[in-house]
Design a protein around this motif. Structure first.
Motif, PDB file in Angstrom:
ATOM      1  N   ASP A   1      -8.040  43.632   8.318  1.00 46.71           N
ATOM      2  CA  ASP A   1      -6.608  43.439   8.120  1.00 46.71           C
ATOM      3  C   ASP A   1      -6.445  42.269   7.150  1.00 46.71           C
ATOM      4  O   ASP A   1      -6.615  41.105   7.535  1.00 46.71           O
ATOM      5  N   VAL A   2      -6.142  42.574   5.905  1.00 46.82           N
ATOM      6  CA  VAL A   2      -6.119  41.530   4.882  1.00 46.82           C
ATOM      7  C   VAL A   2      -4.970  40.544   5.086  1.00 46.82           C
ATOM      8  O   VAL A   2      -5.082  39.384   4.694  1.00 46.82           O
ATOM      9  N   THR A   3      -3.884  41.004   5.696  1.00 44.78           N
ATOM     10  CA  THR A   3      -2.781  40.075   5.964  1.00 44.78           C
ATOM     11  C   THR A   3      -3.225  39.027   6.979  1.00 44.78           C
ATOM     12  O   THR A   3      -3.038  37.815   6.759  1.00 44.78           O
ATOM     13  N   LYS A   4      -3.839  39.482   8.083  1.00 41.24           N
ATOM     14  CA  LYS A   4      -4.329  38.530   9.078  1.00 41.24           C
ATOM     15  C   LYS A   4      -5.415  37.632   8.489  1.00 41.24           C
ATOM     16  O   LYS A   4      -5.454  36.432   8.770  1.00 41.24           O
ATOM     17  N   ALA A   5      -6.289  38.215   7.680  1.00 38.64           N
ATOM     18  CA  ALA A   5      -7.372  37.441   7.077  1.00 38.64           C
ATOM     19  C   ALA A   5      -6.818  36.367   6.135  1.00 38.64           C
ATOM     20  O   ALA A   5      -7.267  35.207   6.163  1.00 38.64           O
ATOM     21  N   LEU A   6      -5.840  36.749   5.321  1.00 38.15           N
ATOM     22  CA  LEU A   6      -5.250  35.788   4.389  1.00 38.15           C
ATOM     23  C   LEU A   6      -4.524  34.663   5.126  1.00 38.15           C
ATOM     24  O   LEU A   6      -4.688  33.480   4.797  1.00 38.15           O
ATOM     25  N   LEU A   7      -3.749  35.031   6.124  1.00 36.65           N
ATOM     26  CA  LEU A   7      -3.005  34.009   6.862  1.00 36.65           C
ATOM     27  C   LEU A   7      -3.952  33.066   7.603  1.00 36.65           C
ATOM     28  O   LEU A   7      -3.709  31.853   7.661  1.00 36.65           O
ATOM     29  N   ALA A   8      -5.045  33.615   8.148  1.00 40.62           N
ATOM     30  CA  ALA A   8      -6.028  32.772   8.840  1.00 40.62           C
ATOM     31  C   ALA A   8      -6.692  31.815   7.858  1.00 40.62           C
ATOM     32  O   ALA A   8      -6.886  30.627   8.154  1.00 40.62           O
ATOM     33  N   LYS A   9      -7.017  32.312   6.673  1.00 41.99           N
ATOM     34  CA  LYS A   9      -7.670  31.451   5.677  1.00 41.99           C
ATOM     35  C   LYS A   9      -6.695  30.403   5.141  1.00 41.99           C
ATOM     36  O   LYS A   9      -7.085  29.254   4.868  1.00 41.99           O
ATOM     37  N   MET A  10      -5.431  30.786   5.009  1.00 47.12           N
ATOM     38  CA  MET A  10      -4.446  29.801   4.560  1.00 47.12           C
ATOM     39  C   MET A  10      -4.277  28.678   5.580  1.00 47.12           C
ATOM     40  O   MET A  10      -4.055  27.523   5.208  1.00 47.12           O
ATOM     41  N   ALA A  11      -4.401  29.018   6.867  1.00 47.82           N
ATOM     42  CA  ALA A  11      -4.332  27.985   7.903  1.00 47.82           C
ATOM     43  C   ALA A  11      -5.519  27.020   7.768  1.00 47.82           C
ATOM     44  O   ALA A  11      -5.365  25.808   7.913  1.00 47.82           O
ATOM     45  N   ILE A  12      -6.681  27.584   7.472  1.00 46.64           N
ATOM     46  CA  ILE A  12      -7.868  26.741   7.246  1.00 46.64           C
ATOM     47  C   ILE A  12      -7.645  25.864   6.011  1.00 46.64           C
ATOM     48  O   ILE A  12      -7.924  24.660   6.026  1.00 46.64           O
ATOM     49  N   ASN A  13      -7.122  26.465   4.953  1.00 45.41           N
ATOM     50  CA  ASN A  13      -6.860  25.709   3.724  1.00 45.41           C
ATOM     51  C   ASN A  13      -5.844  24.585   3.965  1.00 45.41           C
ATOM     52  O   ASN A  13      -5.974  23.494   3.397  1.00 45.41           O
ATOM     53  N   ALA A  14      -4.861  24.867   4.809  1.00 46.41           N
ATOM     54  CA  ALA A  14      -3.855  23.840   5.113  1.00 46.41           C
ATOM     55  C   ALA A  14      -4.492  22.655   5.836  1.00 46.41           C
ATOM     56  O   ALA A  14      -4.084  21.510   5.631  1.00 46.41           O
ATOM     57  N   GLU A  15      -5.492  22.952   6.663  1.00 43.70           N
ATOM     58  CA  GLU A  15      -6.219  21.861   7.327  1.00 43.70           C
ATOM     59  C   GLU A  15      -7.076  21.094   6.333  1.00 43.70           C
ATOM     60  O   GLU A  15      -7.190  19.875   6.399  1.00 43.70           O
TER      61      GLU A  15
ATOM     62  N   TYR B   1      -6.511  20.868   3.134  1.00 47.73           N
ATOM     63  CA  TYR B   1      -5.672  20.245   2.109  1.00 47.73           C
ATOM     64  C   TYR B   1      -4.311  19.834   2.685  1.00 47.73           C
ATOM     65  O   TYR B   1      -3.274  20.417   2.334  1.00 47.73           O
ATOM     66  N   PRO B   2      -4.293  18.821   3.528  1.00 47.53           N
ATOM     67  CA  PRO B   2      -3.000  18.374   4.066  1.00 47.53           C
ATOM     68  C   PRO B   2      -2.109  17.886   2.918  1.00 47.53           C
ATOM     69  O   PRO B   2      -2.593  17.232   1.983  1.00 47.53           O
ATOM     70  N   VAL B   3      -0.845  18.211   3.002  1.00 48.21           N
ATOM     71  CA  VAL B   3       0.083  17.905   1.911  1.00 48.21           C
ATOM     72  C   VAL B   3       0.033  16.419   1.545  1.00 48.21           C
ATOM     73  O   VAL B   3       0.019  16.054   0.358  1.00 48.21           O
ATOM     74  N   GLU B   4      -0.046  15.556   2.560  1.00 45.50           N
ATOM     75  CA  GLU B   4      -0.005  14.120   2.277  1.00 45.50           C
ATOM     76  C   GLU B   4      -1.208  13.643   1.464  1.00 45.50           C
ATOM     77  O   GLU B   4      -1.132  12.633   0.766  1.00 45.50           O
TER      78      GLU B   4
ATOM     79  N   TYR C   1     -11.502  19.624  -1.119  1.00 41.80           N
ATOM     80  CA  TYR C   1     -11.181  19.039   0.185  1.00 41.80           C
ATOM     81  C   TYR C   1     -12.249  18.080   0.695  1.00 41.80           C
ATOM     82  O   TYR C   1     -11.959  17.129   1.395  1.00 41.80           O
ATOM     83  N   THR C   2     -13.497  18.335   0.317  1.00 42.40           N
ATOM     84  CA  THR C   2     -14.576  17.457   0.775  1.00 42.40           C
ATOM     85  C   THR C   2     -14.449  16.070   0.155  1.00 42.40           C
ATOM     86  O   THR C   2     -14.999  15.104   0.674  1.00 42.40           O
ATOM     87  N   GLU C   3     -13.751  15.982  -0.948  1.00 42.56           N
ATOM     88  CA  GLU C   3     -13.552  14.694  -1.614  1.00 42.56           C
ATOM     89  C   GLU C   3     -12.212  14.066  -1.238  1.00 42.56           C
ATOM     90  O   GLU C   3     -12.028  12.870  -1.415  1.00 42.56           O
ATOM     91  N   LEU C   4     -11.288  14.882  -0.761  1.00 47.10           N
ATOM     92  CA  LEU C   4      -9.963  14.376  -0.405  1.00 47.10           C
ATOM     93  C   LEU C   4     -10.036  13.380   0.738  1.00 47.10           C
ATOM     94  O   LEU C   4      -9.399  12.348   0.708  1.00 47.10           O
ATOM     95  N   GLN C   5     -10.855  13.702   1.741  1.00 50.49           N
ATOM     96  CA  GLN C   5     -10.921  12.861   2.933  1.00 50.49           C
ATOM     97  C   GLN C   5     -11.436  11.467   2.604  1.00 50.49           C
ATOM     98  O   GLN C   5     -11.105  10.502   3.264  1.00 50.49           O
TER      99      GLN C   5
END
Ligand SMILES: [Mg+2]
Length: 133
Positions: A96-110, A112-115, A124-128
């Protein structure tokens, strides 16, 4: 969606309808036998390379203008080839590509926090660790 898809569009067509369409296209040609995950991944990478080829030796402004002015119809064709193989892979593997995309976007949000990530292109490994902007 009609046979030629003229009344279709992103605003009215579901991902499932697109998956059904690529499945029907495949089955009408008896191509399921060729649509194994390995070969679909290879085809997907080849089509992505064809898309990339259209970008070669063009700066961003030139490329974007050509696409927006309809001077480079091949760009949409190659994008469609990429999407078609991606959906074919999802059909084959029952993903289910919709579920897969939304799950990956949640990971990406973690990752790459907006702040930390806003306006910053660091991985992301350098952001922290406090990447420079
Ligand atoms: Mg192609």
């Amino acid at each position: 969606m009609t046979g030629n898809g003229t009344d279709a569009g992103d605003a009215v067509t579901t991902v499932q309808e697109l998956k059904d369409r690529v499945r029907a296209f495949r089955d009408e040609r008896d191509w399921e036998q060729f649509h194994n995950p390995k070969d679909l991944c290879i085809a997907l990478a080849i089509e992505a390379a064809e898309l990339l080829e259209l970008c070669r030796f063009k700066d961003t402004e030139e490329l974007e203008a050509q696409i927006k002015n309809g001077e480079l119809p091949e760009f949409e064709h190659e994008m469609s080839d990429v999407l078609s193989y991606l959906l074919s892979l999802a059909v084959r593997l029952d993903i289910d590509v919709t579920k897969a995309l939304l799950a990956k976007m949640a990971i990406n949000a973690e990752h790459y926090p907006v702040e930390l990530a806003k306006g910053c292109k660091a991985k992301y490994t350098e952001l922290q660790s406090g990447a420079e902007r």
